[in-house]
Structures are given as C-alpha cells and as structure tokens.
Design a protein around this motif. Structure first.
Motif, PDB file in Angstrom:
ATOM      1  N   UNK A 181      -5.905   0.562   7.479  1.00 62.21           N
ATOM      2  CA  UNK A 181      -5.846   1.092   6.641  1.00 62.21           C
ATOM      3  C   UNK A 181      -5.970   2.841   6.684  1.00 62.21           C
ATOM      4  N   UNK A 182      -5.057   3.150   6.991  1.00 58.03           N
ATOM      5  CA  UNK A 182      -5.159   4.691   7.023  1.00 58.03           C
ATOM      6  C   UNK A 182      -6.526   5.476   5.810  1.00 58.03           C
ATOM      7  N   UNK A 183      -7.190   6.389   6.661  1.00 61.01           N
ATOM      8  CA  UNK A 183      -7.200   7.045   4.882  1.00 61.01           C
ATOM      9  C   UNK A 183      -7.178   7.204   4.018  1.00 61.01           C
ATOM     10  N   UNK A 184      -5.704   8.022   3.751  1.00 57.53           N
ATOM     11  CA  UNK A 184      -5.347   8.192   2.739  1.00 57.53           C
ATOM     12  C   UNK A 184      -3.872   7.701   2.021  1.00 57.53           C
ATOM     13  N   UNK A 185      -3.929   5.603   2.511  1.00 60.61           N
ATOM     14  CA  UNK A 185      -3.819   5.117   2.100  1.00 60.61           C
ATOM     15  C   UNK A 185      -5.163   4.198   1.374  1.00 60.61           C
ATOM     16  N   UNK A 186      -3.865   3.784  -0.195  1.00 60.60           N
ATOM     17  CA  UNK A 186      -4.692   2.014  -0.792  1.00 60.60           C
ATOM     18  C   UNK A 186      -3.803   1.387  -1.284  1.00 60.60           C
ATOM     19  N   UNK A 187      -4.345   0.949  -0.986  1.00 62.17           N
ATOM     20  CA  UNK A 187      -3.335  -0.853  -1.763  1.00 62.17           C
ATOM     21  C   UNK A 187      -3.733  -0.913  -3.005  1.00 62.17           C
ATOM     22  N   UNK A 188      -2.092  -1.119  -3.655  1.00 65.87           N
ATOM     23  CA  UNK A 188      -2.423  -0.812  -5.435  1.00 65.87           C
ATOM     24  C   UNK A 188      -1.710  -2.484  -6.235  1.00 65.87           C
ATOM     25  N   UNK A 189      -1.184  -3.183  -4.953  1.00 62.44           N
ATOM     26  CA  UNK A 189      -0.607  -3.869  -5.478  1.00 62.44           C
ATOM     27  C   UNK A 189      -0.757  -6.016  -4.351  1.00 62.44           C
ATOM     28  N   UNK A 190      -1.089  -6.612  -4.929  1.00 63.58           N
ATOM     29  CA  UNK A 190      -1.029  -7.550  -3.929  1.00 63.58           C
ATOM     30  C   UNK A 190      -0.643  -9.219  -4.023  1.00 63.58           C
ATOM     31  N   UNK A 191       0.133 -10.611  -3.367  1.00 65.04           N
ATOM     32  CA  UNK A 191       1.052 -11.254  -4.051  1.00 65.04           C
ATOM     33  C   UNK A 191       0.063 -11.869  -3.016  1.00 65.04           C
TER      34      UNK A 191
ATOM     35  N   UNK B 233       1.193  -1.429   0.013  1.00 64.20           N
ATOM     36  CA  UNK B 233       0.239  -0.263  -0.193  1.00 64.20           C
ATOM     37  C   UNK B 233       0.909   1.224   0.387  1.00 64.20           C
ATOM     38  N   UNK B 234       0.452   2.297  -0.627  1.00 60.22           N
ATOM     39  CA  UNK B 234       0.896   3.769  -0.679  1.00 60.22           C
ATOM     40  C   UNK B 234      -0.332   4.428  -0.713  1.00 60.22           C
ATOM     41  N   UNK B 235       0.677   5.993   0.344  1.00 58.85           N
ATOM     42  CA  UNK B 235      -0.526   7.276   0.013  1.00 58.85           C
ATOM     43  C   UNK B 235      -0.932   7.824  -1.170  1.00 58.85           C
TER      44      UNK B 235
END
Ligand SMILES: Cc1cc2nc3c(=O)[nH]c(=O)nc-3n(C[C@H](O)[C@H](O)[C@H](O)COP(=O)(O)O)c2cc1C
Length: 296
Positions: free
Chosen positions: A262-272, A210-212
């Motif tokens: 997960x903080x509101x300003x973050x999203x998950x962009x990849x997963x394995x 995840x990333x901001x």
C-alpha cells in the motif's frame, strides 16, 4: 481541449450542457443559428464524468480521456421494485462462513459492480485489494491482532490513553474504549486459544477499499464502492459483512502495509469479509431509520 464537439454531427439540442454539472458545453445563438460550444471559461472544471458523451443523441461529443468504444449502450430494464426492496431487506451482515473458497470468477463479477460506484469528486481514485489466499489471510490476521494488542496496552496506560484521546479525538476514543476494545478483549483471547478469528470472521475472502489520503471524499467513495460489491455479492449468493476493525489495522501496521504493498499516500477506508454463508436467515429483523420526515 479535453472535450470536443463535432459540429457536423451536433444538432445543438443543448442536452449535453444541461446534464453537465458545470455546464461546460453551452448552446448559444450565433448569427440566428443555435450552436453548442465548449466554454473556454469552464473547461478546466471538467470532471471527465462522460455524461455529455453518454447523453448525446448524435454521437457528436468526445472527452479526450474517455475511450468512445467503452461506452456501452443503455438497455431497457425490467426490475421490479418489490424485488429490489426484498433484495435490500434480505441482505444480512454475514459473519459465519462455510469453509469453501469463493471462485475468482464470482469475485471478479462482484468487482465488476464495484467499478460502477459514484465518486465524490468524480475522480476514479478508489482501489481494491482482494485477499483470498488462506496463508496470506492468516499472516494478515496475525499482524492485525498485534495492532489491537498494542492498542489495548496503550489504553490500559494513563499516558497512552491521553495520547490516543488527543490524537483521535473524544468521539473515536469513546468508541474505542466503550465499544471496540471490550469486544476485542475476547476476540484476542479466542484467537490465541485457536477458537476463532473474529477480526476476519474466518472468511475465505477479504476485500479492502483504499483511497489516496488527499482525496476529500475518500471514505465515502470506499464505503459506497463496498456497498456496490455487497449488493452484487448478495445476488450471486455470497454473504458479506462490512468490517470496521480491518481498515485501522491496515493503516497502522507497517507489516500489513508492506504485505498489501500500500503506497504511503493511500489508506484503507472500508473492508468487507465475504464467503458462502454457513447459515440461512429465515426472517428479516425489523429495521427502521431514526427518523423520516418531510418539511413543509
Ligand atoms: C459502516 C459499517 C461498519 C460496520 N462494521 C462492522 C464490523 O466491524 N463488524 C461487524 O461484525 N459488523 C459490522 N457492520 C455490520 C453491522 O453491525 C450490521 O449492519 C448490523 O449488525 C445490522 O445487521 P444487518 O446488516 O444484517 O442488518 C458494519 C456496518 C456498517 C454500515
């Protein structure tokens, strides 16, 4: 000052400035003597990548935010190009796993490799969440299927369809309608019948990257970090597969966001997904890019 040069140690070779993406250390002639100084005009542009410290032959430069003791000496490597190529070619997306947990020591070793991935703006903003608890994976799955069930309902409704098209754009809409949802239709059915969990592929461990949301290169950073993990996992005998169904579920489901903290300003962009592969591939399928060419 973020970056300091010890003039007693510095031999003004200028390499630090040459490797710096913004030429922040600059070597000038001062009274017929070469001297390397930090550019006051560009110091604010420093990405704190530590390349100046890593390259200095005299240990003369320091970046305030980077602990000098954490710089490890570079080793001479003896990696064979054929072996590396075979490793890359033999990597397969593993979708069927043994019912066997991946030991934490192995997961941590995989994460060691993920730390070293390059990042777009030089900022270390990527985060990782590992789920290896079967109960947590089960409740995570439950919430993920709910997201896709809701999406299927929306896509079966003309107004819902229009909203998704407007919100997501034509490209994502087409992918959802023509690729993702026809598969999901079956996945949901099999999940409800207790046959299989195709969203998570019944994996014993899942890694989320995840990333901001404000990080301009967040998606790339997460994908590249995931690939570092994938290659390390392969060397350690652990199969992995990129999973594009999981990140949207993480970002859209309030229940999953809460579960992940997960903080509101973050999203998950990849997963394995990962685990011990149930089957061993015997052959490498042909793989070629669409095009490779040199320009004159
Ligand atoms: C960005 C990306 C997303 C992917 N998402 C999924 C996915 O959601 N589910 C899946 O089973 N495989 C996924 N894959 C794996 C590809 O489908 C896989 O690379 C392809 O089938 C070729 O197989 P190989 O990786 O063994 O060469 C993804 C791969 C990439 C690069």
């Amino acid at each position: 000052m973020k970056v300091r040069i010890n003039q007693e140690l510095c031999n003004a070779c200028g390499i630090c400035g040459h490797v710096c993406p913004r030429h922040i250390p600059e070597t000038i002639n001062q009274e017929n003597k070469k001297i390397t100084m930090i550019s006051s005009e560009r110091i604010a542009l420093c990405m704190e990548c530590g390349h100046c410290v890593a390259v200095c032959p005299k240990h003369a430069i320091k970046v305030e935010s980077l602990n000098e003791e954490k710089f490890i000496s570079v080793k001479e490597l003896n990696i064979d190009d054929n072996q590396l190529l075979s490793l890359l070619k033999q990597r397969r997306s593993i979708r069927r796993y043994k019912d066997k947990p991946v030991p934490r020591e192995i997961i941590n070793r995989i994460i060691d490799a993920a730390h070293s991935s390059p990042t777009g703006t030089g900022q270390r903003t990527t985060g990782i969440i590992i789920i290896d608890n079967p109960k947590t994976l089960a409740s995570f799955s439950e919430h993920a299927y709910q997201v896709y069930e809701m999406l299927e309902k929306l896509l079966n409704n003309p107004i819902g369809k229009l909203i998704i098209k407007r919100k997501k754009g034509k490209k994502t809409f087409r992918m959802l309608q023509d690729f993702v949802m026809p598969g999901m239709h079956w996945y949901t059915r099999w999940y409800k019948e207790g046959k299989s969990n195709e969203i998570l592929r019944d994996c014993p461990a899942l890694i989320l990257f995840h990333s901001p949301i404000y990080e301009p290169q967040g998606e790339y950073n997460c994908a590249i970090t995931a690939f570092h993990a994938i290659m390390m996992a392969q060397v350690l005998g652990i199969g992995t597969c990129f999973n594009d169904l999981i990140p949207p579920a993480c970002n859209k489901s309030p229940k999953i966001r809460e579960q992940l903290n997960l903080p509101a300003d973050r999203e998950v962009y990849a997963s394995i997904t990962m685990g011990y592969s149930k089957y061993q591939f015997k052959r490498i399928p042909p793989r070629e890019l669409a095009e490779v060419r040199y320009l004159k």
